[in-house]
Scaffold this motif. Structure first.
Motif, PDB file in Angstrom:
ATOM      1  N   GLN A  99      91.847   0.141 103.869  1.00  0.00           N
ATOM      2  CA  GLN A  99      92.910   0.568 104.782  1.00  0.00           C
ATOM      3  C   GLN A  99      94.278   0.134 104.263  1.00  0.00           C
ATOM      4  O   GLN A  99      95.245   0.903 104.285  1.00  0.00           O
ATOM      5  CB  GLN A  99      92.668  -0.027 106.169  1.00  0.00           C
ATOM      6  N   ASN A 100      94.367  -1.112 103.794  1.00  0.00           N
ATOM      7  CA  ASN A 100      95.640  -1.619 103.268  1.00  0.00           C
ATOM      8  C   ASN A 100      96.063  -0.851 102.024  1.00  0.00           C
ATOM      9  O   ASN A 100      97.251  -0.530 101.853  1.00  0.00           O
ATOM     10  CB  ASN A 100      95.510  -3.105 102.942  1.00  0.00           C
ATOM     11  N   SER A 126      95.277   2.228 101.243  1.00  0.00           N
ATOM     12  CA  SER A 126      95.679   3.577 101.644  1.00  0.00           C
ATOM     13  C   SER A 126      97.108   3.581 102.163  1.00  0.00           C
ATOM     14  O   SER A 126      97.918   4.459 101.807  1.00  0.00           O
ATOM     15  CB  SER A 126      94.729   4.105 102.716  1.00  0.00           C
ATOM     16  N   ARG A 127      97.446   2.587 103.003  1.00  0.00           N
ATOM     17  CA  ARG A 127      98.806   2.504 103.536  1.00  0.00           C
ATOM     18  C   ARG A 127      99.806   2.186 102.429  1.00  0.00           C
ATOM     19  O   ARG A 127     100.922   2.735 102.426  1.00  0.00           O
ATOM     20  CB  ARG A 127      98.863   1.433 104.639  1.00  0.00           C
ATOM     21  N   LEU A 128      99.422   1.345 101.486  1.00  0.00           N
ATOM     22  CA  LEU A 128     100.313   1.026 100.374  1.00  0.00           C
ATOM     23  C   LEU A 128     100.626   2.278  99.559  1.00  0.00           C
ATOM     24  O   LEU A 128     101.770   2.495  99.148  1.00  0.00           O
ATOM     25  CB  LEU A 128      99.664  -0.054  99.501  1.00  0.00           C
ATOM     26  N   ARG A 129      99.622   3.100  99.337  1.00  0.00           N
ATOM     27  CA  ARG A 129      99.854   4.360  98.613  1.00  0.00           C
ATOM     28  C   ARG A 129     100.820   5.266  99.385  1.00  0.00           C
ATOM     29  O   ARG A 129     101.666   5.937  98.779  1.00  0.00           O
ATOM     30  CB  ARG A 129      98.529   5.092  98.391  1.00  0.00           C
ATOM     31  N   GLU A 130     100.690   5.281 100.719  1.00  0.00           N
ATOM     32  CA  GLU A 130     101.594   6.085 101.538  1.00  0.00           C
ATOM     33  C   GLU A 130     103.036   5.612 101.380  1.00  0.00           C
ATOM     34  O   GLU A 130     103.964   6.437 101.285  1.00  0.00           O
ATOM     35  CB  GLU A 130     101.192   5.997 103.012  1.00  0.00           C
ATOM     36  N   LEU A 131     103.231   4.307 101.348  1.00  0.00           N
ATOM     37  CA  LEU A 131     104.587   3.767 101.202  1.00  0.00           C
ATOM     38  C   LEU A 131     105.156   4.070  99.819  1.00  0.00           C
ATOM     39  O   LEU A 131     106.335   4.423  99.689  1.00  0.00           O
ATOM     40  CB  LEU A 131     104.580   2.257 101.464  1.00  0.00           C
ATOM     41  N   LEU A 132     104.337   3.941  98.783  1.00  0.00           N
ATOM     42  CA  LEU A 132     104.814   4.276  97.445  1.00  0.00           C
ATOM     43  C   LEU A 132     105.159   5.758  97.338  1.00  0.00           C
ATOM     44  O   LEU A 132     106.051   6.141  96.569  1.00  0.00           O
ATOM     45  CB  LEU A 132     103.760   3.904  96.398  1.00  0.00           C
ATOM     46  N   ALA A 133     104.486   6.586  98.114  1.00  0.00           N
ATOM     47  CA  ALA A 133     104.759   8.034  98.098  1.00  0.00           C
ATOM     48  C   ALA A 133     106.114   8.372  98.701  1.00  0.00           C
ATOM     49  O   ALA A 133     106.600   9.503  98.554  1.00  0.00           O
ATOM     50  CB  ALA A 133     103.651   8.786  98.843  1.00  0.00           C
ATOM     51  N   GLY A 183      91.696 -10.510  98.881  1.00  0.00           N
ATOM     52  CA  GLY A 183      92.383  -9.440  99.608  1.00  0.00           C
ATOM     53  C   GLY A 183      93.726  -9.867 100.150  1.00  0.00           C
ATOM     54  O   GLY A 183      94.494  -9.044 100.660  1.00  0.00           O
ATOM     55  N   GLY A 184      94.037 -11.156 100.028  1.00  0.00           N
ATOM     56  CA  GLY A 184      95.291 -11.677 100.583  1.00  0.00           C
ATOM     57  C   GLY A 184      96.535 -11.173  99.870  1.00  0.00           C
ATOM     58  O   GLY A 184      97.578 -10.967 100.496  1.00  0.00           O
ATOM     59  N   LEU A 185      96.446 -10.971  98.558  1.00  0.00           N
ATOM     60  CA  LEU A 185      97.613 -10.473  97.815  1.00  0.00           C
ATOM     61  C   LEU A 185      97.984  -9.070  98.271  1.00  0.00           C
ATOM     62  O   LEU A 185      99.163  -8.756  98.461  1.00  0.00           O
ATOM     63  CB  LEU A 185      97.330 -10.492  96.314  1.00  0.00           C
ATOM     64  N   LEU A 186      96.987  -8.214  98.445  1.00  0.00           N
ATOM     65  CA  LEU A 186      97.239  -6.857  98.927  1.00  0.00           C
ATOM     66  C   LEU A 186      97.849  -6.889 100.319  1.00  0.00           C
ATOM     67  O   LEU A 186      98.808  -6.149 100.611  1.00  0.00           O
ATOM     68  CB  LEU A 186      95.933  -6.058  98.918  1.00  0.00           C
ATOM     69  N   SER A 237     102.571  -6.053 103.648  1.00  0.00           N
ATOM     70  CA  SER A 237     103.460  -6.547 104.701  1.00  0.00           C
ATOM     71  C   SER A 237     104.914  -6.554 104.223  1.00  0.00           C
ATOM     72  O   SER A 237     105.824  -6.139 104.957  1.00  0.00           O
ATOM     73  CB  SER A 237     103.027  -7.951 105.124  1.00  0.00           C
ATOM     74  N   MET A 238     105.128  -6.998 102.997  1.00  0.00           N
ATOM     75  CA  MET A 238     106.491  -7.014 102.456  1.00  0.00           C
ATOM     76  C   MET A 238     107.045  -5.609 102.272  1.00  0.00           C
ATOM     77  O   MET A 238     108.240  -5.362 102.489  1.00  0.00           O
ATOM     78  CB  MET A 238     106.513  -7.784 101.141  1.00  0.00           C
ATOM     79  N   MET A 239     106.203  -4.689 101.855  1.00  0.00           N
ATOM     80  CA  MET A 239     106.664  -3.312 101.680  1.00  0.00           C
ATOM     81  C   MET A 239     107.038  -2.681 103.014  1.00  0.00           C
ATOM     82  O   MET A 239     108.023  -1.932 103.107  1.00  0.00           O
ATOM     83  CB  MET A 239     105.598  -2.494 100.967  1.00  0.00           C
ATOM     84  N   GLU A 240     106.279  -2.984 104.053  1.00  0.00           N
ATOM     85  CA  GLU A 240     106.627  -2.507 105.401  1.00  0.00           C
ATOM     86  C   GLU A 240     107.991  -3.073 105.814  1.00  0.00           C
ATOM     87  O   GLU A 240     108.834  -2.348 106.380  1.00  0.00           O
ATOM     88  CB  GLU A 240     105.563  -2.921 106.408  1.00  0.00           C
ATOM     89  N   LEU A 241     108.210  -4.347 105.545  1.00  0.00           N
ATOM     90  CA  LEU A 241     109.495  -4.970 105.868  1.00  0.00           C
ATOM     91  C   LEU A 241     110.626  -4.350 105.049  1.00  0.00           C
ATOM     92  O   LEU A 241     111.736  -4.152 105.553  1.00  0.00           O
ATOM     93  CB  LEU A 241     109.437  -6.479 105.622  1.00  0.00           C
TER      94      LEU A 241
END
Length: 320
Positions: free
Chosen positions: A111-112, A114-121, A160-163, A168-172
């Motif tokens: 899930q994390n 997938s969301r990270l890919r969305e943010l990079l997009a 999984g903590g690094l991801l 979280s930082m990318m959301e911020l």
């Protein structure tokens, strides 16, 4: 065999159950007697344990990473819960329920990711899009990234903590960047993505989280910078163009300055708006995660306050 997860242990409990031996050390006290210092773990966390009046024969019964059956009792020492072990025996993996010890949550990681890919997009600058693709389309990188820890202790110190920390930082970054007209949100976003990627090779996340030889000798900032150089070279090779020098320098600066101060390990202090923002976003997420962990594992009798924690120099208000 039923067992009590580590995060549900309380003072004064008598135990006879399985754990995983995350670490062990044979030590000698001031009187010359030997004892074993243990770190025991399960899926819910880790706990320190002591076995007094031990010897090499007991120490050699099991290895780090083995499952062990421990008898003993819990007690509070210096404000923290620990286990006094009276007997320990190695167990075969077939004797335990492995899901009680697996700390990596594969579903959450997917899930994390997938969301990270969305943010990079959401990136709009072509060179940053190509750079992000060079990382995220690298299967070996993704495999290591999704399972890596962000630290040995303190914040996000679990597989999984690094991801989780990076996301979280990318959301911020997506929230903070647009608030300030001088900040390049694309640059801040990819800086949040890049800043700690060196930890994939700095830390060993399988079994007990620990530093690799490369991590001890080089450190994640330098490793991350080397990775960035390699990925920019891949982008140049695939595009047939030279990566813009000024953008290269800004990306490198984000990686080398994110600790914020020379005494905290950054070769350079932040001097761009994006680097300043990145440092504070990093510090915010790390601090809140580590302080939350202190509150969650606190065993103080006072329902309003945690025990005093020397590492942060304070008690924390924990009333819900």
């Amino acid at each position: 065999m039923t067992r009590t997860p580590i995060n549900e242990l309380t003072d004064g409990m008598t135990l006879a159950q399985s754990f995983q031996a995350a670490d062990k050390q044979l030590r000698v006290n001031r009187q010359g007697g030997k004892y074993i210092l243990l770190k025991l773990s399960d899926a819910s966390g880790t706990i320190a344990a002591m076995m007094w009046n031990a010897d090499e024969a007991i120490f050699d019964r099991f290895d780090r990473g083995d499952y062990v059956h421990c008898q003993g009792r819990t007690q509070i020492h210096n404000g923290a819960l620990q286990i006094i072990v009276t007997d320990v025996e190695r167990m075969d993996a077939s004797e335990v329920s492995l899901d009680e010890f697996e700390r990596f949550d594969a579903n959450q990681a997917e899930q994390n990711l997938s969301r990270l890919r969305e943010l990079l997009a959401t990136l709009s600058q072509p060179w940053l899009i190509r750079l992000a693709d060079a990382y995220i389309n690298d299967e070996s990188f993704v495999l290591g990234f999704r399972q890596a820890a962000a630290a040995v202790t303190n914040h996000h110190a679990y597989p999984g903590g690094l991801l989780e920390h990076t996301l979280s930082m990318m959301e911020l970054a997506r929230l903070v960047g647009p608030r300030y007209s001088g900040v390049d949100t694309d640059l801040l976003l990819i800086g949040a993505f890049l800043h700690d990627l060196g930890k994939i090779d700095e830390l060993r996340s399988s079994g007990e989280i620990s530093y690799t030889d490369r991590g001890q000798l080089v450190g994640h900032i330098v490793i991350g910078l080397q990775q960035l150089t390699e990925k920019m070279a891949e982008v140049e090779a695939s595009s047939g163009e030279t990566f813009p020098a000024e953008l290269r320098y800004q990306l490198e600066h984000l990686v080398v300055s994110h600790h914020g101060m020379l005494e905290y390990g950054s070769p350079k202090i932040p001097v761009t708006l994006e680097a300043v923002a990145l440092h504070h976003i990093d510090n915010l997420d790390a601090k809140l995660a580590s302080y939350t962990a202190i509150i969650d594992r606190d065993i103080a009798a006072d329902s309003n306050w945690t025990n005093y924690t020397p590492a942060i120099g304070r008690k924390l208000w924990k009333k819900k």
